[in-house]
Design a protein around this motif. Structure first.
Motif, mmCIF file in Angstrom:
data_model
loop_
_atom_site.group_PDB
_atom_site.id
_atom_site.type_symbol
_atom_site.label_atom_id
_atom_site.label_comp_id
_atom_site.label_asym_id
_atom_site.label_seq_id
_atom_site.Cartn_x
_atom_site.Cartn_y
_atom_site.Cartn_z
ATOM 1 N N ARG A 11 -4.003 -21.323 -9.251
ATOM 2 C CA ARG A 11 -4.451 -22.715 -9.305
ATOM 3 C C ARG A 11 -5.410 -23.023 -8.155
ATOM 4 O O ARG A 11 -6.469 -23.627 -8.355
ATOM 5 C CB ARG A 11 -3.256 -23.664 -9.270
ATOM 6 N N ASN A 12 -5.033 -22.610 -6.944
ATOM 7 C CA ASN A 12 -5.875 -22.891 -5.778
ATOM 8 C C ASN A 12 -6.931 -21.821 -5.529
ATOM 9 O O ASN A 12 -7.793 -21.972 -4.657
ATOM 10 C CB ASN A 12 -5.010 -23.020 -4.518
ATOM 11 N N ARG A 13 -6.817 -20.707 -6.286
ATOM 12 C CA ARG A 13 -7.725 -19.576 -6.150
ATOM 13 C C ARG A 13 -7.759 -19.052 -4.715
ATOM 14 O O ARG A 13 -8.810 -18.943 -4.083
ATOM 15 C CB ARG A 13 -9.131 -19.935 -6.633
ATOM 16 N N THR A 14 -6.561 -18.757 -4.218
ATOM 17 C CA THR A 14 -6.426 -18.144 -2.902
ATOM 18 C C THR A 14 -5.556 -16.908 -3.013
ATOM 19 O O THR A 14 -4.717 -16.794 -3.918
ATOM 20 C CB THR A 14 -5.790 -19.107 -1.886
ATOM 21 N N ILE A 15 -5.759 -15.979 -2.084
ATOM 22 C CA ILE A 15 -4.958 -14.770 -2.022
ATOM 23 C C ILE A 15 -4.496 -14.579 -0.591
ATOM 24 O O ILE A 15 -5.282 -14.741 0.352
ATOM 25 C CB ILE A 15 -5.755 -13.539 -2.517
ATOM 26 N N ALA A 16 -3.196 -14.265 -0.439
ATOM 27 C CA ALA A 16 -2.615 -14.079 0.897
ATOM 28 C C ALA A 16 -2.161 -12.635 1.040
ATOM 29 O O ALA A 16 -1.509 -12.079 0.150
ATOM 30 C CB ALA A 16 -1.436 -15.029 1.102
ATOM 31 N N CYS A 17 -2.525 -12.017 2.144
ATOM 32 C CA CYS A 17 -2.127 -10.630 2.395
ATOM 33 C C CYS A 17 -0.676 -10.589 2.864
ATOM 34 O O CYS A 17 -0.075 -11.633 3.185
ATOM 35 C CB CYS A 17 -3.059 -10.004 3.425
ATOM 36 N N PRO A 18 -0.061 -9.398 2.939
ATOM 37 C CA PRO A 18 1.344 -9.306 3.372
ATOM 38 C C PRO A 18 1.611 -9.871 4.763
ATOM 39 O O PRO A 18 2.747 -10.228 5.084
ATOM 40 C CB PRO A 18 1.616 -7.797 3.333
ATOM 41 N N ASN A 19 0.556 -9.989 5.609
ATOM 42 C CA ASN A 19 0.757 -10.537 6.946
ATOM 43 C C ASN A 19 0.359 -12.010 7.019
ATOM 44 O O ASN A 19 0.313 -12.601 8.094
ATOM 45 C CB ASN A 19 -0.035 -9.728 7.976
ATOM 46 N N GLN A 35 -2.632 -13.559 6.045
ATOM 47 C CA GLN A 35 -4.051 -13.965 6.073
ATOM 48 C C GLN A 35 -4.441 -14.462 4.678
ATOM 49 O O GLN A 35 -4.214 -13.785 3.672
ATOM 50 C CB GLN A 35 -4.944 -12.781 6.481
ATOM 51 N N VAL A 36 -5.020 -15.640 4.606
ATOM 52 C CA VAL A 36 -5.367 -16.270 3.328
ATOM 53 C C VAL A 36 -6.876 -16.275 3.146
ATOM 54 O O VAL A 36 -7.627 -16.546 4.081
ATOM 55 C CB VAL A 36 -4.815 -17.719 3.264
ATOM 56 N N HIS A 37 -7.304 -15.976 1.929
ATOM 57 C CA HIS A 37 -8.736 -15.933 1.629
ATOM 58 C C HIS A 37 -8.953 -16.519 0.233
ATOM 59 O O HIS A 37 -8.155 -16.307 -0.679
ATOM 60 C CB HIS A 37 -9.229 -14.476 1.666
ATOM 61 N N GLY A 38 -10.019 -17.274 0.052
ATOM 62 C CA GLY A 38 -10.360 -17.790 -1.274
ATOM 63 C C GLY A 38 -10.985 -16.707 -2.135
ATOM 64 O O GLY A 38 -11.463 -15.688 -1.633
ATOM 65 N N PHE A 39 -10.996 -16.926 -3.455
ATOM 66 C CA PHE A 39 -11.603 -15.928 -4.342
ATOM 67 C C PHE A 39 -12.192 -16.604 -5.574
ATOM 68 O O PHE A 39 -11.880 -17.757 -5.900
ATOM 69 C CB PHE A 39 -10.588 -14.861 -4.758
ATOM 70 N N SER A 40 -13.038 -15.862 -6.254
ATOM 71 C CA SER A 40 -13.555 -16.235 -7.571
ATOM 72 C C SER A 40 -13.198 -15.105 -8.528
ATOM 73 O O SER A 40 -13.129 -13.929 -8.125
ATOM 74 C CB SER A 40 -15.076 -16.435 -7.535
ATOM 75 N N PHE A 41 -12.978 -15.440 -9.796
ATOM 76 C CA PHE A 41 -12.634 -14.424 -10.773
ATOM 77 C C PHE A 41 -13.810 -13.468 -10.985
ATOM 78 O O PHE A 41 -14.968 -13.874 -11.034
ATOM 79 C CB PHE A 41 -12.234 -15.065 -12.104
ATOM 80 N N GLY A 42 -13.479 -12.184 -11.115
ATOM 81 C CA GLY A 42 -14.501 -11.167 -11.332
ATOM 82 C C GLY A 42 -15.231 -10.755 -10.073
ATOM 83 O O GLY A 42 -16.336 -10.208 -10.144
ATOM 84 N N THR A 43 -14.617 -10.983 -8.898
ATOM 85 C CA THR A 43 -15.250 -10.613 -7.624
ATOM 86 C C THR A 43 -14.284 -9.762 -6.803
ATOM 87 O O THR A 43 -13.132 -9.533 -7.202
ATOM 88 C CB THR A 43 -15.641 -11.856 -6.809
ATOM 89 N N VAL A 44 -14.764 -9.306 -5.645
ATOM 90 C CA VAL A 44 -13.943 -8.524 -4.720
ATOM 91 C C VAL A 44 -13.767 -9.330 -3.438
ATOM 92 O O VAL A 44 -14.754 -9.767 -2.821
ATOM 93 C CB VAL A 44 -14.580 -7.159 -4.405
ATOM 94 N N VAL A 45 -12.518 -9.535 -3.051
ATOM 95 C CA VAL A 45 -12.218 -10.281 -1.821
ATOM 96 C C VAL A 45 -12.292 -9.329 -0.628
ATOM 97 O O VAL A 45 -11.670 -8.258 -0.635
ATOM 98 C CB VAL A 45 -10.815 -10.916 -1.903
ATOM 99 N N GLU A 46 -13.063 -9.706 0.383
ATOM 100 C CA GLU A 46 -13.164 -8.932 1.633
ATOM 101 C C GLU A 46 -12.460 -9.729 2.731
ATOM 102 O O GLU A 46 -12.940 -10.791 3.145
ATOM 103 C CB GLU A 46 -14.634 -8.700 2.004
ATOM 104 N N PHE A 47 -11.311 -9.227 3.203
ATOM 105 C CA PHE A 47 -10.586 -9.931 4.257
ATOM 106 C C PHE A 47 -11.313 -9.783 5.605
ATOM 107 O O PHE A 47 -12.053 -8.828 5.826
ATOM 108 C CB PHE A 47 -9.153 -9.395 4.357
ATOM 109 N N ASP A 48 -11.072 -10.750 6.480
ATOM 110 C CA ASP A 48 -11.749 -10.817 7.782
ATOM 111 C C ASP A 48 -11.460 -9.542 8.580
ATOM 112 O O ASP A 48 -10.296 -9.254 8.912
ATOM 113 C CB ASP A 48 -11.246 -12.043 8.546
ATOM 114 N N PRO A 49 -12.486 -8.746 8.908
ATOM 115 C CA PRO A 49 -12.249 -7.486 9.631
ATOM 116 C C PRO A 49 -11.650 -7.697 11.019
ATOM 117 O O PRO A 49 -10.859 -6.865 11.480
ATOM 118 C CB PRO A 49 -13.647 -6.858 9.708
#
Length: 532
Positions: free
Chosen positions: A404-412, A414-428
């Motif tokens: 619904r919010n189009r966000t993805i959270a890593c196991p630690n 860190q939250v990042h927004g996303f769009s469908f059909g793309t690749v999320v790159e987390f903050d290095p």
């Protein structure tokens, strides 16, 4: 030309009653066909079949098309060639009974008439109607109690490999086969023999019975093999130039045009310029959509798995889960993805007025337009989701997706927004300091974890949730029905194509599916009679 209607008696004679009893154990479907032929080929359907013919009065009187269609079904059921089928109409009382010519001492049709009828049926696309009639027959025979069937339509779809009928050859033989067809055609147009054409056209390698015999090299020697393809390529250039000079008009019309185009296609897909100069070499890697056979230009390479390859086509069937009837089928080249069969299947189902509410499919069909249509009607999709794998590292399933919010959270966290059909790159920078980095990514420092978001991610998430419930897993097990149907079709057709090309093999698949439906109706009818 007079188009006769088929009007065999409905009530069995005493002799037919005797034969029907004998069919109680073997070849049972022949008895079912005899008893229901007037329903399968009713007046309306016979009118459709008659529409394939001209009514100008020219030509010979056609045999009743309904009888020919029945003969086509019997032929598929018995697995006979055209010649054998004609012979059975004289020597087999069971076949005579079904065709309404019991006691005949001469065939009711010829081998040529059977072939012509098949071609006419394909050209009119009425082989699709033969399959549809078997579905319509289900209501006429009352093989099913429709009061007990669901009001929604649940359809399962699956595919299986079909080896092509054309010969598959390596690059040398494929080129030689295509070039020999050009030489033979040119010889016929000029009234010469093939050897003279080879000599005059500057391609003496084809004068031998085998190209590899003419080359006579050590095929394990890469240098000799490369020199051989260069030599043959130069001779093919000479053939092209000679044809253009001596047969310019024929080059623009069939049949020579088709043979030359096939040779050009094979050269373009299997050869490439040698970067070292000196001519052509065999292409490194496989060309996209590579043609593998001269006899069947529509055959392609396909894969059953990563390690098993086949050459030919894929057969697809769509079946009503609750009635067990095949409602549509399609053939595609083996290299095409499964979802490319869906438009054809959808059109055939729409032609019958069928609107799918529940769709049970394999993952290969998940990107098809029918999936979107079913979801748009708030229908249900039953399918295994794509597996989330990443070796020993955190898989995608370890990340929390909020659709619904189009966000993805890593196991630690860190939250990042996303769009469908793309690749999320987390903050290095965050990933570099993360205590879980070793469990998450093997990327170099300065690079964060990446996660691919599918175009249909909401559906994938929904399918994963279904798999986690007993009801969802039970629904998935209902797909075994379509797997059994495919197994029956494969057993009936065999693993090898009977015909050349997509369209003729579509006809054969439709016929096999129609026969399978008739056997399903027969079995349901027998069970209903036992229950009564």
């Amino acid at each position: 030309m007079t188009i006769a209607r088929w009007t065999p008696p409905v009530a069995p004679t005493r002799q037919e009653q005797f034969l029907l009893k004998r069919l109680g154990r073997v070849r049972k479907l022949l008895g079912f066909l005899r008893l229901h032929r007037h329903e399968l080929f009713d007046h309306a359907f016979q009118e459709e079949l008659a529409s394939m013919y001209r009514t100008t009065g020219a030509g010979k009187d056609a045999r009743p098309p309904a009888m020919m269609a029945m003969a086509m079904l019997v032929q598929g059921y018995l697995g006979m060639s055209d010649a054998e089928m004609v012979e059975l109409t004289v020597v087999d009382l069971r076949v005579q009974m079904v065709l309404g010519c019991l006691g005949a001492q001469a065939p009711p049709f010829s081998q040529g008439a059977l072939q012509t009828f098949r071609e006419r049926l394909i050209a009119a696309d009425l082989d699709r109607r033969v399959l549809e009639r078997t579905v319509e027959l289900a209501k006429t025979t009352k093989a099913f109690d429709y009061r007990k069937l669901p009001t929604t339509l649940r359809v399962a779809i699956d595919s299986s490999p079909l080896e092509g009928a054309g010969r598959v050859e390596d690059t040398f033989n494929l080129l030689a086969h295509a070039a020999r067809n050009v030489v033979n055609c040119a010889a016929g147009l000029l009234g010469w023999n093939e050897e003279k054409v080879c000599t005059e056209a500057g391609i003496p390698l084809l004068a031998e019975s085998s190209l590899k015999r003419a080359l006579d090299i050590d095929w394990n020697d890469g240098v000799e093999k490369a020199a051989a393809i260069t030599t043959f390529s130069h001779q093919l250039d000479a053939l092209h130039a000679w044809i253009a000079r001596h047969l310019p008009e024929a080059l623009a019309t069939p049949p020579l045009q088709a043979h030359v185009e096939a040779l050009v296609q094979i050269r373009a897909q299997d050869l490439e310029p040698d970067p070292k100069g000196g001519g052509a070499r065999i292409r490194e890697g496989v060309a996209e959509d590579r043609r593998v056979s001269i006899e069947d230009p529509e055959m392609r390479h396909g894969r059953k798995s990563k390690s098993k390859r086949f050459n030919g086509f894929k057969r697809h069937i769509a079946a009503d889960v609750d009635r067990g009837l095949i409602v549509a089928c399609a053939i595609t080249p083996a290299n095409r993805p499964e979802d490319e069969a869906m438009p054809s299947l959808t059109v055939d189902m729409a032609h019958q007025g069928l609107e799918v509410d529940h769709l049970l499919i394999d993952r290969g069909y998940i990107n098809s337009t029918l999936v979107d249509e079913v979801l748009g009607r708030r229908g249900k999709i039953v399918c295994k989701p794509w597996k989330s794998r990443n070796g020993r590292l955190f898989p995608k399933s370890a990340f929390t997706l909020n659709i619904r919010n189009r966000t993805i959270a890593c196991p630690n966290g860190q939250v990042h927004g996303f769009s469908f059909g793309t690749v999320v790159e987390f903050d290095p920078d965050v990933c570099d300091r993360c205590p879980l980095r070793a469990q998450c990514t093997t990327a170099e420092f300065g690079h964060g974890r990446s996660v691919a978001i599918a175009e249909n991610e909401p559906l994938q998430q929904r399918l994963r949730k279904q798999m986690q419930t007993p009801a969802g897993r039970e629904a998935l097990r209902e797909r075994t029905m379509i797997e059994h149907k495919l197994a029956h079709i494969s057993q009936r057709q065999g693993h090898d194509a009977r015909y050349v090309g997509v369209r003729k093999n579509t006809f054969d698949l439709r016929r096999a599916s129609a026969i399978q439906n008739l056997e399903t109706l027969h079995l349901s009818e027998v069970e209903s009679q036992k229950a009564a």
